[in-house]
Write an enzyme that holds these catalytic residues in place. Structure first.
Site, PDB file in Angstrom:
ATOM      1  N   CYS A 135       0.833  -1.210   0.000  1.00  0.00           N
ATOM      2  CA  CYS A 135       0.000   0.000   0.000  1.00  0.00           C
ATOM      3  C   CYS A 135       0.867   1.259   0.000  1.00  0.00           C
ATOM      4  CB  CYS A 135      -0.913  -0.012   1.224  1.00  0.00           C
ATOM      5  SG  CYS A 135      -1.853   1.509   1.412  1.00  0.00           S
ATOM      6  N   CYS A 138      -0.377   4.096   2.278  1.00  0.00           N
ATOM      7  CA  CYS A 138      -0.124   3.891   3.716  1.00  0.00           C
ATOM      8  C   CYS A 138       1.353   4.094   4.060  1.00  0.00           C
ATOM      9  CB  CYS A 138      -0.491   2.466   4.141  1.00  0.00           C
ATOM     10  SG  CYS A 138      -1.992   1.823   3.426  1.00  0.00           S
ATOM     11  N   ASP A 139       2.255   3.578   3.246  1.00  0.00           N
ATOM     12  CA  ASP A 139       3.661   3.481   3.649  1.00  0.00           C
ATOM     13  C   ASP A 139       4.640   4.336   2.836  1.00  0.00           C
ATOM     14  OD1 ASP A 139       2.854   1.583   5.523  1.00  0.00           O
ATOM     15  OD2 ASP A 139       3.072  -0.068   4.099  1.00  0.00           O
TER      16      ASP A 139
END
Ligand code: NAP
Length: 312
Positions: A135, A138-139
């Site tokens: 993701c 997200c990261d």
């Protein structure tokens, strides 16, 4: 005919499930939507959606999902959290086994979507959170000014590669063929981006790491079989999705890949069970198609209940 807790139980709170919830509640059906994590599904990890009509310039995935949720609540949709373990088909009623309780209902709409597939290469699991991610939204921010790679050639891979150029010093897009699968507009943007280099005809053959995490990857040329090492600190895997259908695979007909066999009417092989969104067999998996499926599934559920002539 029978007493049940709900007319409709919807499993999954992504775009398909929430749309089914909106339509079913608005049709005055007693409806429960079950979600195991947070409402919004894959859209919660989508930075911007550019092809949802009505929002020129795009809208953030989480923002759009928040609006979906508000809209469902407006029509009185009940929601609860929990993981569905199995479904029992009693004929004209169904039982949903969820964590430590059971819910009975007349119809079920399965809208559990799909999750990112793994590469399935040795070392991948131990490096999750130490360089390997599924993701970018997200990261991505953890990888500032370092080289990274994105694996895959579809829309997700190319979108993630473009997004990650905001942070990384260089993005190597590793694709197993010599042509990307992604839509032309995304391909053009990626190929014009100075920070993106495409490793054509290449697959990941192994990982290199030290105590701090991922330090590199071994790429194998799919034509010559030759291998080479690239240095990187982050790897974003975007090689497609796997449908979340384990809990129902022994009840309804599914394909070899686990997709629920259902046509445009969303009807599965079991009467009264419908499949909407990314978990069913379909030619296109987008928010717009998931929304269409959710609407159809709710109307089909209503029709099924009417035709059986249930009486409380
Ligand atoms: P996808 O379209 O199935 O693409 C998966 C990519 O990964 C393909 O390029 C495939 O290669 C490659 N791949 C598969 N298995 C691999 C493996 N083991 N090793 C290396 N490469 C592998 O998946 P997606 O990109 O996640 O998209 C899923 C759906 O969501 C699609 O329908 C897509 O259009 C949609 N989507 C749309 C948008 C948008 O409209 N903005 C954004 C994201 C996703 P091959 O090409 O050789 O098969």
């Amino acid at each position: 005919m029978s007493n049940t807790d709900y007319d409709v139980v919807i499993i999954g709170g992504g775009p398909a499930g929430m749309t089914a919830g909106l339509y079913a509640s608005r049709a005055n059906l007693k409806t429960m939507l079950l979600e195991k994590a947070i409402m919004g599904g894959q859209m919660m990890t989508t930075t911007t959606i550019e092809n949802w009509p009505g929002y020129p310039g795009g809208i953030g995935g989480p923002e759009l999902m928040m609006r979906f949720q508000e809209h469902c609540v407006e029509f009185g949709l009940e929601t609860d959290s929990g993981t569905v373990e199995k479904i029992i088909d009693n004929g004209t009623t169904k039982t949903v086994v969820i964590d430590d309780k059971e819910i009975t209902c007349k119809t079920i709409i399965v809208a559990t979507g799909a999750i990112p597939s793994k590469l399935g290469i040795e070392g991948e699991e131990t490096l999750v959170g130490k360089g390997v991610s599924y993701c970018a939204t997200c990261d991505g921010a953890f990888f500032r000014n370092v080289p990274i790679a994105v694996i895959g050639g579809g829309d997700t891979a190319v979108e993630e590669a473009l997004f990650l150029t905001r942070f990384a010093s260089k993005v190597t897009l590793v694709h197993r063929r010599d042509q990307l699968r992604a839509t032309k507009i995304l391909q053009d943007r990626a190929l014009a981006n100075d920070k993106i280099e495409v490793a054509w005809n290449s697959v990941v053959d192994g990982f290199e790491s030290d105590t701090s995490g991922l330090t590199g990857a071994i790429l194998k040329d799919t034509k010559t079989g030759e291998t080479r090492k690239i240095e990187l600190q982050g790897m974003f895997v975007a090689v497609g999705v796997t449908p979340t259908t384990e809990f129902i695979r022994d009840l309804v007909d599914v394909t070899e890949d686990g997709y629920i066999k259902a046509g445009e009417d969303t009807q599965t092989s079991v009467p009264g069970i419908f499949s909407a969104g990314d978990n069913r067999t379909t030619v296109l998996r987008q928010v717009s198609t998931a929304v269409g499926d959710g609407a159809v599934a709710a109307v089909m559920a209503e029709k099924y209940i009417d035709e059986l002539g249930y009486q409380e």
